[in-house]
Design a protein around this motif. Structure first.
Motif, mmCIF file in Angstrom:
data_model
loop_
_atom_site.group_PDB
_atom_site.id
_atom_site.type_symbol
_atom_site.label_atom_id
_atom_site.label_comp_id
_atom_site.label_asym_id
_atom_site.label_seq_id
_atom_site.Cartn_x
_atom_site.Cartn_y
_atom_site.Cartn_z
ATOM 1 N N ASN A 3 -5.495 28.346 61.306
ATOM 2 C CA ASN A 3 -4.533 28.297 60.192
ATOM 3 C C ASN A 3 -4.237 29.669 59.616
ATOM 4 O OD1 ASN A 3 -4.092 25.508 60.270
ATOM 5 N ND2 ASN A 3 -5.830 25.065 58.945
ATOM 6 N N GLU A 42 -2.867 18.619 60.047
ATOM 7 C CA GLU A 42 -1.406 18.562 59.991
ATOM 8 C C GLU A 42 -0.727 19.694 60.766
ATOM 9 O OE1 GLU A 42 2.166 18.649 56.614
ATOM 10 O OE2 GLU A 42 0.056 18.613 55.996
ATOM 11 N N LYS A 43 -1.303 20.902 60.732
ATOM 12 C CA LYS A 43 -0.632 22.070 61.315
ATOM 13 C C LYS A 43 -1.115 22.413 62.722
ATOM 14 C CE LYS A 43 0.123 24.195 56.764
ATOM 15 N NZ LYS A 43 -0.136 25.383 55.927
ATOM 16 N N ILE A 44 -1.976 21.550 63.287
ATOM 17 C CA ILE A 44 -2.576 21.851 64.589
ATOM 18 C C ILE A 44 -2.189 20.799 65.623
ATOM 19 C CG2 ILE A 44 -4.770 22.043 65.839
ATOM 20 C CD1 ILE A 44 -5.969 23.305 63.344
ATOM 21 N N LYS A 45 -1.772 21.268 66.796
ATOM 22 C CA LYS A 45 -1.413 20.386 67.903
ATOM 23 C C LYS A 45 -2.600 20.258 68.850
ATOM 24 C CE LYS A 45 2.263 19.650 71.301
ATOM 25 N NZ LYS A 45 3.574 20.146 71.794
ATOM 26 N N GLU A 46 -2.786 19.079 69.426
ATOM 27 C CA GLU A 46 -3.905 18.811 70.326
ATOM 28 C C GLU A 46 -3.394 18.348 71.691
ATOM 29 O OE1 GLU A 46 -6.600 17.091 66.562
ATOM 30 O OE2 GLU A 46 -6.160 15.804 68.288
ATOM 31 N N ILE A 64 -6.524 23.035 71.470
ATOM 32 C CA ILE A 64 -5.803 22.909 70.198
ATOM 33 C C ILE A 64 -5.203 24.260 69.811
ATOM 34 C CG2 ILE A 64 -7.297 21.008 69.486
ATOM 35 C CD1 ILE A 64 -8.713 22.888 67.582
ATOM 36 N N PRO A 124 -1.901 26.154 66.908
ATOM 37 C CA PRO A 124 -0.951 25.918 65.817
ATOM 38 C C PRO A 124 0.354 25.318 66.331
ATOM 39 C CG PRO A 124 -1.938 28.093 65.609
ATOM 40 C CD PRO A 124 -2.350 27.556 66.953
ATOM 41 N N LYS A 125 0.983 24.498 65.518
ATOM 42 C CA LYS A 125 2.209 23.820 65.922
ATOM 43 C C LYS A 125 3.389 24.772 66.102
ATOM 44 C CE LYS A 125 1.184 19.116 64.422
ATOM 45 N NZ LYS A 125 1.542 17.998 63.517
ATOM 46 N N ASN A 126 3.247 26.012 65.626
ATOM 47 C CA ASN A 126 4.327 26.976 65.876
ATOM 48 C C ASN A 126 4.390 27.391 67.347
ATOM 49 O OD1 ASN A 126 2.317 29.028 66.236
ATOM 50 N ND2 ASN A 126 2.390 29.523 64.051
ATOM 51 N N GLU A 127 3.330 27.065 68.106
ATOM 52 C CA GLU A 127 3.283 27.261 69.561
ATOM 53 C C GLU A 127 3.514 28.707 69.989
ATOM 54 O OE1 GLU A 127 5.657 24.428 71.660
ATOM 55 O OE2 GLU A 127 4.476 22.721 70.984
ATOM 56 N N ILE A 134 2.732 30.137 73.835
ATOM 57 C CA ILE A 134 2.612 28.847 74.511
ATOM 58 C C ILE A 134 2.535 29.023 76.022
ATOM 59 C CG2 ILE A 134 5.114 28.457 74.642
ATOM 60 C CD1 ILE A 134 2.376 25.795 73.998
#
Length: 313
Positions: free
Chosen positions: A137, A153-157, A273, A275-278, A281
């Motif tokens: 985060n 909420e802010k983390i993608k798995e 895992i 952050p959703k901002n990727e 990537i």
């Protein structure tokens, strides 16, 4: 205002100290203070309340910090776009791994990854789950490998594999002669646990939450390593539960003390895992692909019951 100035603001917001923030940003404290003061003068507000110790954000300062994180992330994304367009997979990549996964999974994929992607400078840290979430985060990790789901909420798995729990039972124990065991066979007071802070420990406690306890237990032992728990079990002090991959490295005589659970096998879900901002990537995808390739033959369990790694109140 500049991206650099916003990074200074984020550093002070995180460390709540101008001197420490300056050290982390590799600038002098007067330089950092002057640049933050310039932003405050430009906006006509105070971002930080310097009268409090440690330094606190003002109400408007908190909103500015939230927006600054978005701006800095989007600025970093520009280099990401360029790298992906060029097909370049390289640069610094910071990866966190929890202690109960690091010793078994890392040797399986690290050599393959660095040979395939020699331009990536992989910086790996062994961290517990809470530390990983905080660093993800705060932008101090690019990705991590941990037990999931984490409900952040802010983390993608992205799930890598399912790893069953396996019981290690010494010969003198009453369940040693069973070929397979069930959750009801467990007595939480007999289970030797990892020390507090390990999500594998919390998984075991969640697995046994409906199992009756014996208030007459004479002792309670917690350790930081599976090796210690195995030795204690061999001394007749109880049984322990291990992650499946850890059992593959046991000596042949110790393999005889392993007992698998009946299906659906209780298991942990292991995920990559980020952050959703990727950001980065393309490196995350390369890492996922490499790990998937090496675990595919070693761990192929599907009929499992996922045990939550989250500590239940």
């Amino acid at each position: 205002m500049t991206i650099t100035q916003l990074k200074y603001v984020l550093a002070v917001a995180e460390y709540k100290n101008f001197t420490l923030a300056a050290e982390k940003c590799f600038v002098t404290q007067p330089t950092l203070s002057m640049q933050i003061q310039k932003i405050e003068e430009e906006l006509g507000i105070q971002i930080f309340d310097r009268t409090k110790k440690p330094i606190q954000l003002t109400e408007i300062g908190q909103k500015i910090v939230n927006q600054s994180k978005n701006i800095v992330n989007e600025a970093d994304r520009i280099q990401d776009i360029v790298d992906q367009q060029k097909g370049f997979i390289g640069g610094e990549f910071r990866l966190g791994i929890i202690p109960t996964i690091m010793p078994t999974l890392l040797p399986m994929f690290l050599n393959n990854f660095i040979k395939k992607y020699p331009k990536v400078k992989l910086i790996i840290e062994e961290l517990n789950t809470d530390e990983i979430i905080l660093k993800l985060n705060n932008g101090h990790l690019d990705a991590a490998i941990a037990a999931t789901p984490l409900e952040e909420e802010k983390i993608k798995e992205v799930v890598l594999y399912f790893e069953p729990f396996v019981a290690y039972i010494p010969e003198i124990h009453s369940t040693f002669n069973k070929k397979e065991i069930e959750i009801d066979d467990l007595n939480i007071d007999e289970i030797l646990l990892l020390q507090d802070g390990h999500c594998f420990r919390d998984g075991i406690l969640n697995l046994c939450k409906n199992v009756a306890t014996n208030e007459k237990a004479h002792f309670q032992i917690e350790s930081g390593s599976f090796e210690t728990l195995i030795k204690l079990a061999d001394e007749g002090l109880g049984i322990t539960l291990l992650p499946y991959l850890h059992t593959l490295d046991l000596k042949e005589k110790d393999q005889l003390k392993l007992r698998h659970f009946k299906e659906p096998k209780p298991a942990r879900e292991v995920s990559l895992i980020f952050p959703k901002n990727e950001l980065k990537i393309h490196i995350i995808d390369a890492l996922r692909s490499t790990i998937a390739g090496v675990v595919k033959g070693a761990i192929v369990f599907q009929n499992v019951q996922i045990v939550s790694p989250l500590q239940k109140k």
